[in-house]
Structures are given as structure tokens and as C-alpha cells.
Design a protein around this motif. Sequence first.
Motif, short mmCIF file in Angstrom:
data_model
loop_
_atom_site.label_atom_id
_atom_site.label_comp_id
_atom_site.label_asym_id
_atom_site.label_seq_id
_atom_site.Cartn_x
_atom_site.Cartn_y
_atom_site.Cartn_z
N UNK A 104 -1.82 -2.43 -3.45
CA UNK A 104 -0.90 -2.43 -2.31
C UNK A 104 -1.63 -2.42 -0.98
N UNK A 105 -2.92 -2.44 -1.00
CA UNK A 105 -3.71 -2.28 0.23
C UNK A 105 -3.44 -3.38 1.26
N UNK A 106 -3.48 -4.63 0.87
CA UNK A 106 -3.31 -5.70 1.86
C UNK A 106 -1.91 -5.67 2.47
N UNK A 107 -0.89 -5.39 1.67
CA UNK A 107 0.47 -5.31 2.20
C UNK A 107 0.58 -4.19 3.24
N UNK A 108 -0.09 -3.09 2.99
CA UNK A 108 -0.06 -1.97 3.94
C UNK A 108 -0.77 -2.33 5.24
#
Length: 180
Positions: free
Chosen positions: A134-138
Motif C-alpha cells: 500500500x506504500x505507493x498509494x499512500x
Amino acid sequence: MEELRETRIAENMSEEEEDARAEVDIWTYVFGFAEMAVVKCAIELGIAEVIEGHGTPMTLSELSTQLGCEPTPLHRIMRFLVHRRVFKEKFTSNGPSGYALTLLSSRLMKHGKRSMAAMVSLESSPVMLASWNSLSACVQANGPYPFKAAHGEDVWSYATGHPTHSKLISDGMACSATKA
């Protein structure tokens, strides 16, 4: 310090050498998860404990028998772990090559004095790995922390409702707190 060393190396490389290194680095990133997965496998199988209990280096056949698994996939795992210096190959008392502990493998024992096995188990759990996905979406959304984005709540709230994950956290924190 590492960046400075990398810059010096890059300045002395030809464009072809730098391109070749970039390709190797990308493949390392692509399969970076494999290292953690193999170490987790070693912990779950109890390889370090079995070798320690044997008292001397163990052949693949002995190790396979003790673990109750097939020699061929175990050989692949052990070859990888020897290459990463988690275990080492030594001659056994009756001649053939066997596997022995290293200082690194002793940290993979579930109950060793300086064990990091619980931390590996925590960080390699599907719950924790989902956060990284989920890092890039965050980052794009300037959103919540990755754990909250993946699970809808922060890690502590999640642990309250999921006793198994709570135990992983407690065990992981305990092993990193007891290092001496």
C-alpha cells in the motif's frame, strides 16, 4: 557514507558497466523478497535447532530425515542459505560434507539467547507485507500510513482485534529488546 562509495564507484564505471550493474540491481529488487522467504522457511522448519541438537555438522540426508522433508527442495534451500552465510558447509565425522551453524543461523533459533526469529516471523507475515503493498498509494494520496491503508486501522488497534497478530508483535518486540 554508502552513497559516497556508490558515487565513487559509479564515476569510475563505463556506461556499459553501469548499465550491467543497474540490471543486476533491478533483478536483486525483483527477487528481494526471496531472501526473507527462505530465511522464514528455515525458521519454520527449525533447521538451526535440528543442527544444534545434532551437535555436529549434518549431511543433507540426515537433515532431510530429521526434518521429515524431501532432500531435493531442502538442498535448494540450504544451498541458498550457505551462499548467504546463514549456514556453512563442513565435513562431517564420517567424511561427506554437511551443514553447520554460524553466528547468523544461531539467531534463527526460536528460543536462542539472541534470536531474531520472532522479528522475521512478524515482518514476513502477510499482515505486515500488505502494508508495503500500500506504500505507493499512500504516497500518491498523501494518505494514511501504509498499515492503516491496508487494514483500515493502525497496527495497535488491529492487534487488539487479532490475537495471533498481537502475539507476533509481542514476540517480535521481545526478541529485539533482549539482545545483549
